[in-house]
Design a protein around this motif. Structure first.
Motif, short mmCIF file in Angstrom:
data_model
loop_
_atom_site.label_atom_id
_atom_site.label_comp_id
_atom_site.label_asym_id
_atom_site.label_seq_id
_atom_site.Cartn_x
_atom_site.Cartn_y
_atom_site.Cartn_z
N SER A 34 0.83 -1.21 0.00
CA SER A 34 0.00 0.00 0.00
C SER A 34 0.86 1.26 0.00
N GLU A 35 1.97 1.20 0.71
CA GLU A 35 2.89 2.34 0.73
C GLU A 35 3.52 2.55 -0.65
N LEU A 36 3.88 1.44 -1.30
CA LEU A 36 4.44 1.53 -2.65
C LEU A 36 3.42 2.14 -3.60
N THR A 37 2.19 1.71 -3.50
CA THR A 37 1.13 2.23 -4.36
C THR A 37 0.95 3.72 -4.14
N GLU A 38 0.99 4.15 -2.89
CA GLU A 38 0.84 5.57 -2.57
C GLU A 38 1.99 6.38 -3.18
N ASP A 174 12.53 8.65 -11.32
CA ASP A 174 12.01 8.31 -9.99
C ASP A 174 10.88 7.29 -10.10
N LEU A 175 10.05 7.45 -11.10
CA LEU A 175 8.93 6.52 -11.29
C LEU A 175 9.43 5.12 -11.64
N ASP A 176 10.50 5.05 -12.43
CA ASP A 176 11.08 3.75 -12.77
C ASP A 176 11.52 3.00 -11.51
N LYS A 177 12.07 3.74 -10.56
CA LYS A 177 12.50 3.10 -9.31
C LYS A 177 11.28 2.54 -8.55
N LEU A 178 10.21 3.32 -8.55
CA LEU A 178 9.01 2.85 -7.87
C LEU A 178 8.40 1.65 -8.60
N TYR A 179 8.49 1.67 -9.92
CA TYR A 179 7.99 0.52 -10.69
C TYR A 179 8.80 -0.73 -10.36
N ASP A 180 10.09 -0.56 -10.16
CA ASP A 180 10.92 -1.71 -9.77
C ASP A 180 10.43 -2.30 -8.45
N MET A 181 10.11 -1.43 -7.52
CA MET A 181 9.60 -1.91 -6.22
C MET A 181 8.22 -2.53 -6.38
N ARG A 182 7.40 -1.96 -7.24
CA ARG A 182 6.06 -2.51 -7.47
C ARG A 182 6.15 -3.90 -8.10
#
Length: 318
Positions: A34-38, A174-182
């Motif tokens: 949920s934190e990743l999604t946020e 920055d979004l690519d990094k979050l996509y990696d975590m997702r």
């Protein structure tokens, strides 16, 4: 390079191998789904604002280039006329007032009539041409000044586009990094969506064409600054839907707001546009409390509630 989750597992395994206990807090250091999604949603919202700003400047740049081209087209014939008029006046002035070649002057006037009359006519013609030349010169100066302004505006907008592109690149990074975590959390960086298989509402007129287009676009990926057919951003989708219906809209949510007729919620009809997020997002209303929109990065065009976010306002394409 190890992902955050894999690195955490490696630390746990090493700790177990040498008899160390990994604290519970360390095991929970990684963001929850949920934190990743946020975080992803926040970065996506920021990036969408940059994209819409990019789209707006791109539209303005198109207008500036078109105006500059139109002005240049006018300048060409004007410069030809100026050169011709200047040559004619120069020739007449040289004949009548400098060289004193009356024979040549008479030839210009077909050699008929008293000499005084012919010279008088030549003088009048020269003065008429001179006035014409002065008018052309004034027009040329005006157009030259306007073109200089347009060139300066175009250069400024080009520089702004480069700045926006640089900002977009950073946020996308920055979004690519979050996509990696997702991907680590969910197994996929993006959401998949198929085409619409239900019945499309029967709506007459141009609004019906736009609505059918939007339904047929469901499942198409979100692509920044795109207006189809392989991808859309939010304003690109509404632009393409109404373009299919023969109407022209700019590729920017705020600029679309400026050209539509503003209506109330109670007047909302299928085909109308619904604006969100301080004019940072736009969708097309398809009736029954639903809109179709290109949501954000990593998602596809989808059917959603008109109240998926708090609407900013409503507009009808003129």
């Amino acid at each position: 390079m190890l992902s955050a989750r894999k690195l955490l597992r490696a630390v746990v395994l090493v700790g177990l191998g040498i008899g160390l206990t990994v604290p519970a807090a360390a095991a929970q250091a990684e963001p929850s789904p949920s934190e990743l999604t946020e975080q992803i949603n926040k970065a996506s919202t920021e990036l969408e604002k940059v994209v819409e700003s990019y789209n707006k400047l791109n539209e303005q740049l198109k207008q500036t280039k078109a105006a500059s081209a139109a002005l240049s087209a006018k300048m060409g014939p004007l410069e030809t006329q100026l050169a011709q008029a200047d040559a004619e006046v120069g020739e007449m002035a040289a004949v009548a007032y400098r060289t004193g070649q009356v024979g040549t002057a008479s030839a210009l006037l077909d050699g008929s009539g008293p000499l005084a009359d012919r010279l008088g006519m030549l003088d009048q013609l020269a003065r008429d041409r001179k006035r014409q030349l002065e008018g052309f010169t004034e027009a040329e100066q005006q157009f030259t000044e306007e073109k200089a302004k347009l060139d300066a505006t175009q250069a400024k907008q080009t520089a702004q586009l480069k700045e926006l592109a640089a900002g977009k690149k950073k946020i996308e990074g920055d979004l690519d990094k979050l996509y990696d975590m997702r991907e680590e959390a969910y197994g996929s960086a993006t959401s998949s969506g198929g085409g619409y298989t239900g019945s499309i509402p029967a709506i007459s007129g141009k609004a019906g064409v736009a609505v059918r287009f939007a339904y047929n676009a469901i499942g198409t990926p979100y692509v920044w600054a795109a207006e189809g057919p392989d991808g859309y951003d939010c304003s690109g989708l509404t632009l393409a839907a109404w373009r299919a219906a023969g109407k022209s809209l700019p590729h920017n949510a705020a600029m679309q707001w400026d050209v539509v007729a503003h209506i109330s919620r109670s007047s909302l009809q299928a085909g109308d546009l619904v604006f969100y997020s301080g004019l940072g997002h736009v969708a097309i209303y398809v009736g029954s409390g639903k809109v179709i929109h290109a949501p954000t990065f990593g998602e596809t065009v989808k059917l959603s509630s008109v109240d998926m976010m708090s609407p900013y306002g409503y507009g009808r394409v003129r």
